[in-house]
Design a protein around this motif. Structure first.
Motif, PDB file in Angstrom:
ATOM      1  N   LEU A 182       0.854  -1.178   0.000  1.00  0.00           N
ATOM      2  CA  LEU A 182       0.000   0.000   0.000  1.00  0.00           C
ATOM      3  C   LEU A 182       0.895   1.234   0.000  1.00  0.00           C
ATOM      4  CD1 LEU A 182      -2.686   1.554   0.367  1.00  0.00           C
ATOM      5  CD2 LEU A 182      -2.483   1.146   2.816  1.00  0.00           C
ATOM      6  N   ILE A 183       0.766   2.055  -1.028  1.00  0.00           N
ATOM      7  CA  ILE A 183       1.565   3.282  -1.121  1.00  0.00           C
ATOM      8  C   ILE A 183       0.670   4.463  -0.811  1.00  0.00           C
ATOM      9  CG2 ILE A 183       2.930   4.761  -2.632  1.00  0.00           C
ATOM     10  CD1 ILE A 183       3.751   2.407  -4.202  1.00  0.00           C
ATOM     11  N   ILE A 184       1.094   5.267   0.155  1.00  0.00           N
ATOM     12  CA  ILE A 184       0.321   6.466   0.500  1.00  0.00           C
ATOM     13  C   ILE A 184       1.194   7.686   0.193  1.00  0.00           C
ATOM     14  CG2 ILE A 184      -0.854   7.699   2.335  1.00  0.00           C
ATOM     15  CD1 ILE A 184      -1.311   5.104   3.747  1.00  0.00           C
ATOM     16  N   LEU A 185       0.727   8.517  -0.713  1.00  0.00           N
ATOM     17  CA  LEU A 185       1.491   9.694  -1.099  1.00  0.00           C
ATOM     18  C   LEU A 185       0.765  10.954  -0.645  1.00  0.00           C
ATOM     19  CD1 LEU A 185       2.513   8.682  -4.733  1.00  0.00           C
ATOM     20  CD2 LEU A 185       3.843   8.453  -2.645  1.00  0.00           C
ATOM     21  N   ASP A 186       1.454  11.780   0.122  1.00  0.00           N
ATOM     22  CA  ASP A 186       0.855  13.002   0.643  1.00  0.00           C
ATOM     23  C   ASP A 186       1.388  14.203  -0.123  1.00  0.00           C
ATOM     24  OD1 ASP A 186       0.389  14.310   4.056  1.00  0.00           O
ATOM     25  OD2 ASP A 186      -0.436  14.887   2.112  1.00  0.00           O
ATOM     26  N   GLU A 187       0.579  14.698  -1.058  1.00  0.00           N
ATOM     27  CA  GLU A 187       0.940  15.841  -1.911  1.00  0.00           C
ATOM     28  C   GLU A 187       2.307  15.675  -2.546  1.00  0.00           C
ATOM     29  OE1 GLU A 187      -0.269  19.773  -0.940  1.00  0.00           O
ATOM     30  OE2 GLU A 187      -1.575  19.090   0.673  1.00  0.00           O
ATOM     31  N   PRO A 188       2.497  14.613  -3.343  1.00  0.00           N
ATOM     32  CA  PRO A 188       3.812  14.378  -3.941  1.00  0.00           C
ATOM     33  C   PRO A 188       4.217  15.439  -4.956  1.00  0.00           C
ATOM     34  CG  PRO A 188       2.199  12.866  -4.864  1.00  0.00           C
ATOM     35  CD  PRO A 188       1.520  13.582  -3.741  1.00  0.00           C
ATOM     36  N   ALA A 189       3.234  16.176  -5.501  1.00  0.00           N
ATOM     37  CA  ALA A 189       3.564  17.162  -6.528  1.00  0.00           C
ATOM     38  C   ALA A 189       3.776  18.560  -5.955  1.00  0.00           C
ATOM     39  CB  ALA A 189       2.458  17.215  -7.584  1.00  0.00           C
ATOM     40  N   ALA A 190       3.731  18.686  -4.643  1.00  0.00           N
ATOM     41  CA  ALA A 190       3.865  20.012  -4.018  1.00  0.00           C
ATOM     42  C   ALA A 190       5.180  20.670  -4.414  1.00  0.00           C
ATOM     43  CB  ALA A 190       3.800  19.880  -2.496  1.00  0.00           C
ATOM     44  N   GLY A 191       5.095  21.861  -4.976  1.00  0.00           N
ATOM     45  CA  GLY A 191       6.305  22.611  -5.313  1.00  0.00           C
ATOM     46  C   GLY A 191       6.968  22.206  -6.609  1.00  0.00           C
ATOM     47  N   LEU A 192       6.398  21.251  -7.316  1.00  0.00           N
ATOM     48  CA  LEU A 192       7.020  20.830  -8.570  1.00  0.00           C
ATOM     49  C   LEU A 192       6.524  21.688  -9.726  1.00  0.00           C
ATOM     50  CD1 LEU A 192       6.932  16.934  -8.380  1.00  0.00           C
ATOM     51  CD2 LEU A 192       8.788  18.484  -7.790  1.00  0.00           C
ATOM     52  N   SER A 193       7.401  21.874 -10.711  1.00  0.00           N
ATOM     53  CA  SER A 193       6.998  22.624 -11.894  1.00  0.00           C
ATOM     54  C   SER A 193       6.092  21.746 -12.749  1.00  0.00           C
ATOM     55  CB  SER A 193       8.232  23.017 -12.702  1.00  0.00           C
ATOM     56  OG  SER A 193       8.799  21.853 -13.260  1.00  0.00           O
ATOM     57  N   ALA A 194       5.527  22.333 -13.806  1.00  0.00           N
ATOM     58  CA  ALA A 194       4.617  21.588 -14.678  1.00  0.00           C
ATOM     59  C   ALA A 194       5.305  20.369 -15.280  1.00  0.00           C
ATOM     60  CB  ALA A 194       4.078  22.508 -15.768  1.00  0.00           C
ATOM     61  N   ALA A 195       6.517  20.552 -15.756  1.00  0.00           N
ATOM     62  CA  ALA A 195       7.237  19.432 -16.383  1.00  0.00           C
ATOM     63  C   ALA A 195       7.577  18.360 -15.357  1.00  0.00           C
ATOM     64  CB  ALA A 195       8.501  19.940 -17.061  1.00  0.00           C
ATOM     65  N   GLU A 196       8.031  18.800 -14.191  1.00  0.00           N
ATOM     66  CA  GLU A 196       8.365  17.839 -13.133  1.00  0.00           C
ATOM     67  C   GLU A 196       7.127  17.056 -12.717  1.00  0.00           C
ATOM     68  OE1 GLU A 196       9.972  20.666 -10.422  1.00  0.00           O
ATOM     69  OE2 GLU A 196      12.046  20.088 -10.780  1.00  0.00           O
ATOM     70  N   THR A 197       5.985  17.741 -12.698  1.00  0.00           N
ATOM     71  CA  THR A 197       4.737  17.061 -12.333  1.00  0.00           C
ATOM     72  C   THR A 197       4.394  15.991 -13.360  1.00  0.00           C
ATOM     73  OG1 THR A 197       3.967  19.082 -11.290  1.00  0.00           O
ATOM     74  CG2 THR A 197       2.318  17.409 -11.736  1.00  0.00           C
ATOM     75  N   ARG A 198       4.600  16.315 -14.629  1.00  0.00           N
ATOM     76  CA  ARG A 198       4.322  15.327 -15.677  1.00  0.00           C
ATOM     77  C   ARG A 198       5.227  14.115 -15.516  1.00  0.00           C
ATOM     78  NH1 ARG A 198       3.760  19.580 -19.131  1.00  0.00           N
ATOM     79  NH2 ARG A 198       5.893  19.326 -19.867  1.00  0.00           N
ATOM     80  N   ASP A 199       6.506  14.379 -15.230  1.00  0.00           N
ATOM     81  CA  ASP A 199       7.436  13.260 -15.006  1.00  0.00           C
ATOM     82  C   ASP A 199       6.973  12.400 -13.836  1.00  0.00           C
ATOM     83  OD1 ASP A 199      10.436  15.198 -15.767  1.00  0.00           O
ATOM     84  OD2 ASP A 199       9.049  14.060 -17.041  1.00  0.00           O
ATOM     85  N   LEU A 200       6.482  13.057 -12.805  1.00  0.00           N
ATOM     86  CA  LEU A 200       6.018  12.325 -11.633  1.00  0.00           C
ATOM     87  C   LEU A 200       4.858  11.413 -11.993  1.00  0.00           C
ATOM     88  CD1 LEU A 200       6.046  11.981  -8.479  1.00  0.00           C
ATOM     89  CD2 LEU A 200       4.249  13.695  -8.440  1.00  0.00           C
TER      90      LEU A 200
END
Lengths: 341, 233, 250
Positions: free
Chosen positions: C170-188
């Protein structure tokens, strides 16, 4: 956990180990070991005595630093473990004069280690000032027992006359009236393997790695599955055990144990030794104890106020060289390449 | 009117900026865009006197404010909302807001509180709660509200929309535009081009410690190379 | 309520003095599900995560994982059962290198976390595995760099890498995209899609692009209770959700 100057180098020792050849280090270590074991043939009796003390207190200080460097905990009462082991060893020698000495040393140190685990259960739940205050109280507690329990410890008169006529090193190998050189070799033969084993444990094993991770970010370590309380407890027990080895050997080397093996002065002396040598290096406390012991011996020949001078040196070091003598090379290097640390 | 001319600055041990030029005038929202790490936050910190300035000039109105200490900058009517929020964790929401409007004596006027709570109604229900018990997004709202309490003439905001619910982001965008309309100069560091497109009168783009583009959102829209090279879009 | 959920919360309540943050909340996650968790700031999302992972104890209610009651289990025991979590505010071993961070996670996974009887430098398998994981999140070039000197985007990736390294169920992610740019978010998003496999995911996020890309079911929280639950399309169209959270766009 924000004590400045305590941080290690940027590259992990581990990555560095993998990259560097092991040859040069091993050679240097072997030479140093040879010099240490061969010291009785090189040094005068007085210097040999100092060296023996330096190594013994060096191990004690390493025990203290196991808590400070790896767990980030500053203990003001580590002499409690040294002293308990010293008195314990004295009493064991009195009770079992024919038992092999190595066994008795291990027994005293192990008992001290267990004591450490029991006390640690209370201590390591808190960090920072709370921890330090608790250790201060524990140190004072054991000092008071030593002071008052005259029947067992001799109080301020101390405990003497426990050395058997001949020390039993191994079944069949006895040592009567050991000379300074012989006592020195006995200590060294015990201290060095223990120190090396501790080094392997803390710097090269997953256990030591876990202790450091828990110190850096206890919460994340817990969420990665580390039982952080147990890790801190194990390290505390180890620190107590190491101090116990040194304390037990002290009883044998000195032939006499009194309250200055368990008092606050000893606890703080060991802190001073650690910082003089440099706490961010495993062997720093040993360097510090050597400087301290040889230094105070030479100083006391000049002046009866040698403690004042020692104190001034300590203050100077903390202000100007926060990383201790061991940190000098990297400080000078940084100055050379024009960086401000 | 804020004017920055060829600003060079360091933060910590590294030389982060070496040629930042931008302006932000009353009534306009200027968005400072660029990848993570180019020096956008350091630019704001330089204005506030927190970074070490090694060259260039910053002026506000007809006064040169380069290198003034933070409290002096704040007294000249410049409000700052740092990326880390830095609210007072042991003070209540109301006390945090009061600190923002602190003039050295008495309590800030009721009207200031009302204005902030109109923007962030959620804070109204939590006035007595301690700062550390607020959620991340609520702390963000509080940090911005606190800066507004001092009725700044220039508002510096570092990544205001980070961590906020979409509906709050929309309210915040409206607020920033309304603040500009009421005469305040608003300089916003943003990493999301979408937000900048919606609120900015002008956009300044930074790369590797210097400004590389300055223009309206439409102009930026037309310059695909700039967008691709500096904003990864 | 589904039978045999992987994770089940029954009647969870929690308050921190000022008022209840979570109010008689119940939730069930099936194995293999990708659940998004959204809601206004202060709705209790992070508190809920903290209760799921053992950082806080609930004032009332029970939590079951694979049928076993875990309500009073501490975080490290829950991790060993197969629950991994990332952190909203970065929580890394800042003074260590990227490689050491990942190795710390791996050692524990392989049961070697606190052993005294191995030489760290000789655990070649662990080193190889850590390089693989670093490569997976694009951090191989900075493997020996000290973490607190890395840019934020890389630190975020390391945070995720630590969770992935342990291969939790079970993977729980708490706001993993916080502070990431648009491109970094896409990579995520790409990264998570690649590695999820048939693992279960609980995702707390404000960036709705991330939520819609990854979640097959969304729970909306408000004032410490579940407001509604449904597919992304259902939740997106829900007028109440729009009013309290999504606003006009999306």
């Amino acid at each position: 956990m924000t004590i400045p100057g305590r941080l290690g180098p940027v590259l992990s020792a581990l990555d560095a180990e993998r990259r560097r050849g092991r040859g040069a280090e091993a050679l240097a270590t072997l030479l140093l070991l040879a010099a240490t074991v061969g010291a009785p043939w090189i040094l005068s009796a007085a210097s040999l005595n100092d060296l023996g003390q330096a190594i013994l207190f060096g191990l004690f200080a390493i025990g203290f630093n196991i808590l400070f460097k790896y767990s980030g905990l500053l203990s003001f009462g580590h002499a409690a473990f040294f002293g308990v082991a010293a008195y314990g060893e004295a009493l064991l020698l009195q009770a079992f004069p024919a038992a092999p000495v190595p066994l008795l040393i291990l027994a005293a140190a192990s008992g001290t280690g267990v004591l450490g685990v029991l006390l640690g259960h209370v201590c390591v739940r808190r960090t920072g000032a709370y921890f330090s205050m608790t250790t201060l109280a524990i140190g004072a507690f054991f000092y008071t027992i030593a002071f008052k329990w005259h029947a067992v410890t001799g109080g301020t008169d101390g405990l003497g006359g426990f050395m058997p006529a001949a020390l039993v090193l191994l079944p069949g190998w006895r040592l009567a009236n050991p000379s300074i050189a012989q006592t020195y070799e006995l200590s060294v033969v015990f201290l060095i393997p223990v120190a090396l084993a501790a080094w392997l444990l803390l710097e090269r094993s997953p256990f030591g790695n876990a202790v450091q991770l828990v110190c850096q970010n206890e919460e994340r370590a817990a969420f990665l599955g580390y039982d952080t309380h147990r890790v801190k407890l194990a390290n505390y027990g180890l620190a107590a055990f190491i101090a116990g080895i040194a304390g037990a050997l002290w009883a044998i080397a000195n032939g006499f144990v009194s309250t200055d093996s368990i008092d606050l002065t000893l606890s703080t002396t060991v802190i001073i030794m650690t910082f003089i040598g440099g706490s961010q290096w495993f062997w720093g406390p040993l360097l510090g104890s050597t400087i301290y012991i040889f230094g105070s011996d030479r100083l006391s020949a000049f002046t009866q106020h040698w403690q004042l001078w020692m104190g001034l040196v300590f203050i100077l070091l903390v202000l100007v060289f926060p990383r201790g003598v061991a940190g000098l090379p990297s400080m000078l290097f940084a100055r050379l390449i024009g960086r401000n640390d | 009117m804020l004017r920055i001319d060829q600003l060079a600055a360091r933060y910590g041990r590294s030389q982060v900026l070496h040629g930042v030029t931008l302006t932000c005038g009353p009534g306009e929202v200027v968005c400072l865009l660029g990848r993570n790490g180019v020096g956008k936050s350091t630019t704001l910190k330089s204005i506030m006197g927190i970074a070490g300035i090694s060259g260039g000039d910053i002026s506000f109105g007809d006064e040169v404010i380069t290198g003034l200490p933070p409290h002096a900058v704040a007294r000249r009517g410049i409000g700052y909302v740092p990326e880390e929020r830095l609210i007072f964790p042991d003070l209540s929401v109301a006390e945090n807001l009061s600190m923002g409007g602190w003039r050295g004596f008495g309590q800030p006027a009721r009207a200031h509180f009302d204005r902030v709570l109109a923007v962030f109604p959620r804070l109204g229900g939590k006035l007595r709660q301690r700062g550390r018990t607020l959620s991340g997004g609520e702390q963000q709202m509080l940090a911005i509200g606190r800066a507004l309490m001092a009725e700044p003439r220039l508002l510096l905001v570092d990544e205001p929309t980070e961590g906020l619910a979409p509906v709050i982001v929309q309210a915040l965008e409206r607020t920033l535009k309304a603040l500009a309309e009421s005469g305040i100069a608003v300089l916003v560091v943003e990493s999301k081009l979408a937000v900048a497109r919606r609120i900015a009168d002008r956009i300044t783009v930074m790369a590797k410690g210097e400004t590389v583009f300055d223009g309206t959102p439409d102009t930026l829209e037309a310059c695909r190379d700039v967008r691709r090279q500096y904003l990864e879009v | 309520m589904t039978d045999n959920p992987l994770l089940a919360l029954h009647g969870i309540s929690k308050s921190f003095g000022a008022g209840p943050v979570l109010n008689d909340l119940s939730l069930a996650i099936r194995s293999g599900e990708r659940r998004g968790l959204i809601g206004p700031n202060g709705a209790g999302k992070t508190t809920l995560i903290n209760i799921m992972t053992g950082r806080y104890r609930p004032d009332a209610g029970r939590i079951q994982y694979r049928g076993q009651d875990i309500t009073s289990l501490p975080p490290h025991r829950r991790n060993r059962l197969g629950i991994g979590r990332s952190f909203q505010i970065l929580s890394l071993f800042g003074q260590a290198s990227v490689g050491e961070n990942i190795r710390g996670a791996l050692l524990r996974k392989h049961g070697l976390g606190t052993t005294a009887f191995r030489r760290l430098g000789h655990l070649e398998q662990i080193f190889a595995e850590s390089e693989q994981i670093a490569a997976l999140v694009g951090l191989l070039p900075v493997l020996t760099e000290r973490v607190d000197k890395l840019p934020y985007g890389m630190q975020r990736r390391l945070d995720i890498a630590l969770v992935l390294a342990q291969e939790p169920e079970l993977i729980i992610l708490d706001e993993p995209a916080a502070g990431l740019s648009a491109a970094e978010t896409r990579d995520l998003i790409d990264l998570l899609k690649t590695i999820m496999g048939d693992r279960t995911l609980i995702l707390v996020e404000h960036d709705m692009d991330v939520v819609y890309a990854l979640a097959d079911r969304i729970t909306v929280l408000d004032y410490g209770r579940v407001l509604t639950e449904g597919t992304p399309a259902e939740v997106n169209a829900d007028p109440e959700v729009r009013r309290i959270y999504l606003g006009e766009a999306h």
